[in-house]
Design a protein around this motif. Structure first.
Motif, PDB file in Angstrom:
ATOM      1  N   VAL A  93     -29.042 -26.819  84.940  1.00 42.48           N
ATOM      2  CA  VAL A  93     -28.593 -28.105  84.052  1.00 42.48           C
ATOM      3  C   VAL A  93     -27.232 -28.279  84.271  1.00 42.48           C
ATOM      4  N   GLN A  94     -26.936 -29.048  85.083  1.00 43.71           N
ATOM      5  CA  GLN A  94     -25.222 -29.302  85.256  1.00 43.71           C
ATOM      6  C   GLN A  94     -24.603 -29.828  84.202  1.00 43.71           C
ATOM      7  N   SER A  95     -25.560 -30.693  83.321  1.00 41.66           N
ATOM      8  CA  SER A  95     -24.864 -31.541  82.023  1.00 41.66           C
ATOM      9  C   SER A  95     -24.384 -30.439  81.190  1.00 41.66           C
ATOM     10  N   ASN A  96     -25.180 -29.319  81.046  1.00 37.85           N
ATOM     11  CA  ASN A  96     -24.934 -28.295  80.017  1.00 37.85           C
ATOM     12  C   ASN A  96     -23.855 -27.411  80.441  1.00 37.85           C
ATOM     13  N   THR A  97     -22.660 -27.738  80.143  1.00 37.04           N
ATOM     14  CA  THR A  97     -21.385 -26.791  80.420  1.00 37.04           C
ATOM     15  C   THR A  97     -21.366 -25.549  79.636  1.00 37.04           C
ATOM     16  N   THR A  98     -21.946 -25.546  78.588  1.00 33.95           N
ATOM     17  CA  THR A  98     -21.927 -24.257  77.887  1.00 33.95           C
ATOM     18  C   THR A  98     -22.852 -23.080  78.578  1.00 33.95           C
ATOM     19  N   ASN A  99     -24.174 -23.509  78.653  1.00 37.66           N
ATOM     20  CA  ASN A  99     -25.172 -22.750  79.184  1.00 37.66           C
ATOM     21  C   ASN A  99     -26.017 -23.661  80.032  1.00 37.66           C
ATOM     22  N   PRO A 100     -25.983 -23.433  81.666  1.00 38.08           N
ATOM     23  CA  PRO A 100     -26.493 -24.503  82.559  1.00 38.08           C
ATOM     24  C   PRO A 100     -28.102 -23.957  82.456  1.00 38.08           C
ATOM     25  N   TYR A 101     -28.461 -22.806  81.940  1.00 38.48           N
ATOM     26  CA  TYR A 101     -29.991 -22.578  81.986  1.00 38.48           C
ATOM     27  C   TYR A 101     -30.543 -23.098  80.852  1.00 38.48           C
ATOM     28  N   TYR A 102     -30.247 -23.847  79.859  1.00 39.36           N
ATOM     29  CA  TYR A 102     -30.564 -24.613  78.842  1.00 39.36           C
ATOM     30  C   TYR A 102     -30.773 -26.014  79.131  1.00 39.36           C
ATOM     31  N   GLN A 103     -31.939 -26.567  78.960  1.00 42.17           N
ATOM     32  CA  GLN A 103     -32.184 -28.235  79.046  1.00 42.17           C
ATOM     33  C   GLN A 103     -32.278 -28.130  77.244  1.00 42.17           C
ATOM     34  N   THR A 104     -31.218 -28.635  76.810  1.00 35.92           N
ATOM     35  CA  THR A 104     -31.384 -28.710  75.159  1.00 35.92           C
ATOM     36  C   THR A 104     -31.652 -30.152  74.865  1.00 35.92           C
ATOM     37  N   PHE A 105     -32.288 -30.567  73.701  1.00 33.66           N
ATOM     38  CA  PHE A 105     -32.856 -31.708  73.313  1.00 33.66           C
ATOM     39  C   PHE A 105     -32.945 -31.617  71.789  1.00 33.66           C
ATOM     40  N   ASP A 106     -32.994 -32.508  71.060  1.00 32.19           N
ATOM     41  CA  ASP A 106     -33.398 -32.904  69.826  1.00 32.19           C
ATOM     42  C   ASP A 106     -34.831 -33.313  69.552  1.00 32.19           C
ATOM     43  N   LEU A 107     -35.637 -32.357  68.795  1.00 35.35           N
ATOM     44  CA  LEU A 107     -36.826 -32.816  68.440  1.00 35.35           C
ATOM     45  C   LEU A 107     -36.797 -33.581  66.664  1.00 35.35           C
ATOM     46  N   GLU A 108     -37.748 -34.142  66.573  1.00 32.00           N
ATOM     47  CA  GLU A 108     -37.581 -34.623  65.094  1.00 32.00           C
ATOM     48  C   GLU A 108     -38.734 -33.661  64.141  1.00 32.00           C
ATOM     49  N   LYS A 109     -38.206 -33.136  63.099  1.00 33.27           N
ATOM     50  CA  LYS A 109     -38.792 -32.458  62.093  1.00 33.27           C
ATOM     51  C   LYS A 109     -39.283 -33.231  60.774  1.00 33.27           C
ATOM     52  N   SER A 110     -40.503 -33.604  60.681  1.00 38.39           N
ATOM     53  CA  SER A 110     -40.708 -34.650  59.790  1.00 38.39           C
ATOM     54  C   SER A 110     -41.856 -34.410  58.987  1.00 38.39           C
ATOM     55  N   GLN A 111     -41.966 -35.128  57.837  1.00 37.77           N
ATOM     56  CA  GLN A 111     -43.034 -34.926  56.885  1.00 37.77           C
ATOM     57  C   GLN A 111     -43.377 -36.070  56.313  1.00 37.77           C
ATOM     58  N   TRP A 112     -44.782 -36.508  55.869  1.00 40.88           N
ATOM     59  CA  TRP A 112     -45.160 -37.545  55.554  1.00 40.88           C
ATOM     60  C   TRP A 112     -45.019 -37.784  53.914  1.00 40.88           C
ATOM     61  N   GLY A 113     -44.486 -38.949  53.568  1.00 42.56           N
ATOM     62  CA  GLY A 113     -44.400 -39.145  52.122  1.00 42.56           C
ATOM     63  C   GLY A 113     -45.587 -39.967  51.710  1.00 42.56           C
ATOM     64  N   ASP A 114     -45.201 -40.999  50.964  1.00 45.05           N
ATOM     65  CA  ASP A 114     -46.294 -41.751  50.419  1.00 45.05           C
ATOM     66  C   ASP A 114     -47.174 -42.646  51.683  1.00 45.05           C
ATOM     67  N   GLY A 115     -48.445 -42.930  51.558  1.00 43.66           N
ATOM     68  CA  GLY A 115     -48.815 -43.561  52.497  1.00 43.66           C
ATOM     69  C   GLY A 115     -50.282 -44.150  52.121  1.00 43.66           C
ATOM     70  N   TYR A 116     -50.605 -45.528  52.411  1.00 44.51           N
ATOM     71  CA  TYR A 116     -51.621 -46.349  52.063  1.00 44.51           C
ATOM     72  C   TYR A 116     -51.782 -47.400  52.680  1.00 44.51           C
ATOM     73  N   MET A 117     -53.040 -48.122  52.731  1.00 43.35           N
ATOM     74  CA  MET A 117     -53.192 -49.204  53.493  1.00 43.35           C
ATOM     75  C   MET A 117     -54.149 -50.128  52.425  1.00 43.35           C
ATOM     76  N   THR A 118     -53.892 -51.390  52.220  1.00 38.64           N
ATOM     77  CA  THR A 118     -54.423 -52.122  51.132  1.00 38.64           C
ATOM     78  C   THR A 118     -55.266 -53.347  52.142  1.00 38.64           C
ATOM     79  N   VAL A 119     -56.392 -53.484  51.701  1.00 37.70           N
ATOM     80  CA  VAL A 119     -57.192 -54.758  52.347  1.00 37.70           C
ATOM     81  C   VAL A 119     -57.588 -55.437  51.342  1.00 37.70           C
ATOM     82  N   GLY A 120     -56.737 -56.492  51.049  1.00 38.05           N
ATOM     83  CA  GLY A 120     -57.115 -57.347  49.742  1.00 38.05           C
ATOM     84  C   GLY A 120     -56.861 -56.468  48.496  1.00 38.05           C
TER      85      GLY A 120
END
Length: 548
Positions: A93-120
């Motif tokens: 991983v040439q773009s990683n100058t700190t550790n070229p054995y790592y392909q680093t990336f960000d995931l998203e850690k998330s949690q649902w809040g309020d959720g609903y669907m109204t039909v009329g």
């Protein structure tokens, strides 16, 4: 396993003296027959003892279950990258100058809040009447236009999108795929379902391509079936989840599993008439224009709270000789599910079998190939050894690599994936037979890969290759449930080694002392021989099937 004796043993076996190595005189060997002769010497360096040594470390309590983005996963990544480095593999991983054995990336850690669907005036609740898979654009309450799109299929043989404008709209579609009057599926023409029925992502991708905002998949035929089929979502819906960061430029259509009651309400009809649409299609043998009148007053709200979660795939690379631009990829996932504080007693899920066993097999294969290269018997094609993160969160590490490959997918010859080896599943425990491995997927994209897998097993290992889970109609869908699938969906041939499910699967009791290392050694050696053959044969294996 780092032992200078290996070179002398190899050279003696092939008629050389220990004072002279091939690399010292003529450069690396590129003759396929000579490389084939050398294979058993390096396969023999993969031992039960070395597998045990590595696994005792990474599946220990100290690694805290290797949960994605957490301390234990970071410790495992460091251990794997250090082993790759010490064995002489390159960090690609040439773009990683700190550790070229790592392909680093960000995931998203998330949690649902309020959720609903109204039909009329009717209100349907998230996590009760519908479940969202992945991300959703409805962070605040939004009015939406609803369209019925049959089964949500967009295939050359059958399309629900003909003369249908879905851009910016929310689609309601039926789960599964249609059958004809003879009971066969209309798309395959046989009793075998296609990806349209087996993998909801096919419908999501079609909806995305057509510009839809969301696709709601009506699941089950009644409330009881819906509750049964979505039980596992209820178990996890209130917990934080991890996913790939969505692109604001080209977001995928939001995907929801909804109850037939909610689906019928959206379309101004009854559940019986909605589910009865499949009989209309079966009679006609083709898409049928529905008479449903979509509700006009529909609003959706699915709040999601998120934060970045950094993680990394760990890559070790051995450059090939005369065919170095072609790459064979060997994978296993090194993450597991962490710690569950609410449990009594042992709270740590060490994941020795899932997938510590595959991870240490990859380490052993990498070391064997590295030693071969040092001795002048390096691979003709390049080999990428990759342990991926976040498999347990939805094959995310391998998906990220497949979308952001270090080496072009067009040059990727095959993927050898190892996920759970060295245990017996329920079926084989009955006869105490550990001399088997489930072989999955080798024939789906390349007849030659299937032949190579069988030939290498017969010549060197003599395991029973069990094809039970290779059946396209296998309800477990294991072909879609490990990291190889993210290569297969891009048309890259794969072979997947798997020992099946047992009582300790995804429990704290998945411990090192339950691994049968002699069995793991045989499977790892089979993976080695298949990889060696793929890397050193004269011709790249053919891709002679359109299966994904």
């Amino acid at each position: 396993m780092r032992n200078n004796l290996y070179a002398c043993l190899l050279l003696a076996a092939l008629g050389y003296g220990c004072a002279q190595t091939p690399s010292a005189s003529k450069g690396p060997i590129t003759d396929a027959a000579k490389l084939s002769e050398a294979a058993p010497t390096y396969a023999a360096t993969i031992t039960a003892a070395d597998l045990s040594k590595h696994l005792t470390i990474i599946a220990s309590d100290e690694y805290e279950g290797r949960n994605t983005g957490e301390k234990g996963q970071k410790m495992a990544a460091e251990y794997i990258s250090r082993e790759f480095r010490e064995d002489g593999l390159t960090g690609p991983v040439q773009s990683n100058t700190t550790n070229p054995y790592y392909q680093t990336f960000d995931l998203e850690k998330s949690q649902w809040g309020d959720g609903y669907m109204t039909v009329g005036k009717e209100k349907y609740l998230m996590m009760q009447d519908f479940f969202v898979l992945g991300s959703s654009p409805f962070q605040t309450e939004q009015a939406v236009d609803v369209v019925f799109a049959g089964y949500g299929i967009d295939d050359a043989k059958y399309s629900d999108y003909n003369n249908l404008d879905v851009k910016g709209k929310v689609l309601v579609v039926l789960a599964g795929e249609p059958k004809g009057p003879n009971g066969n599926y209309l798309i395959s023409g046989t009793d075998k379902a296609s990806d349209w029925g087996n993998d909801y992502r096919s419908k999501r991708n079609a909806a995305t391509k057509r510009g839809a905002k969301a696709v709601m998949i009506v699941t089950g035929t009644n409330p009881g079936e819906f509750n049964s089929l979505t039980q596992r979502y209820k178990a996890y819906a209130n917990r934080p989840s991890i996913g790939l960061k969505s692109s604001n430029e080209n977001p995928s259509a939001a995907t929801m599993f909804i109850s037939p009651v909610a689906g019928a309400s959206l379309l101004g009809t009854t559940t019986e008439k909605l589910i009865g649409y499949n009989k209309q299609v079966a009679t006609a043998g083709k898409p049928v224009a529905a008479t449903f009148t979509a509700a006009k007053d529909v609003k959706i709200m699915t709040e999601r709270k998120s934060e970045p979660l950094p993680t990394e795939n760990v890559l070790g690379y051995i450059e090939g000789s005369d065919k170095k631009d072609e790459v064979v990829v060997v994978t296993a996932h090194y993450d597991h599910v962490g710690v569950e504080e609410a449990l009594e007693g042992d709270k740590i899920f060490n994941g020795a079998n899932d997938d510590g066993s595959g991870t240490v097999a990859v380490l052993e294969l990498a070391e064997a190939f590295a030693q071969a290269k040092k001795d002048g018997y390096g691979p003709r094609r390049s080999v990428l050894f990759m342990t991926v993160t976040a498999e347990e969160k939805g094959l995310l590490g391998s998906e990220y690599y497949s979308e952001n490959p270090i080496f072009p997918l067009a040059n990727t010859v095959a993927n050898v994936n190892i996920d759970m080896i060295g245990r017996m599943d329920y079926e084989h425990e009955k006869t105490n037979d550990s001399n088997y491995i489930y072989s999955i997927g080798a024939d789906k994209l390349s007849s030659e890969l299937h032949q190579i897998n069988e030939a290498m097993n017969e010549k060197y290992v003599n395991l029973k290759l069990d094809y039970t889970f290779n059946d396209e109609n296998d309800p477990n869908r294991f072909y879609y449930r490990s990291d190889h699938y993210n290569f297969a969906k891009h048309g890259i041939p794969i072979v997947f080694y798997f020992n099946g499910v047992h009582d300790d699967y995804h429990k704290p009791s998945d411990e090192v002392d339950k691994i049968i290392f002699e069995s793991a050694e045989k499977v790892a050696r089979l993976a080695f021989h298949v990889t060696w053959e793929l890397a050193n044969r004269d011709n790249r294996i053919v891709v002679d099937s359109n299966k994904k």
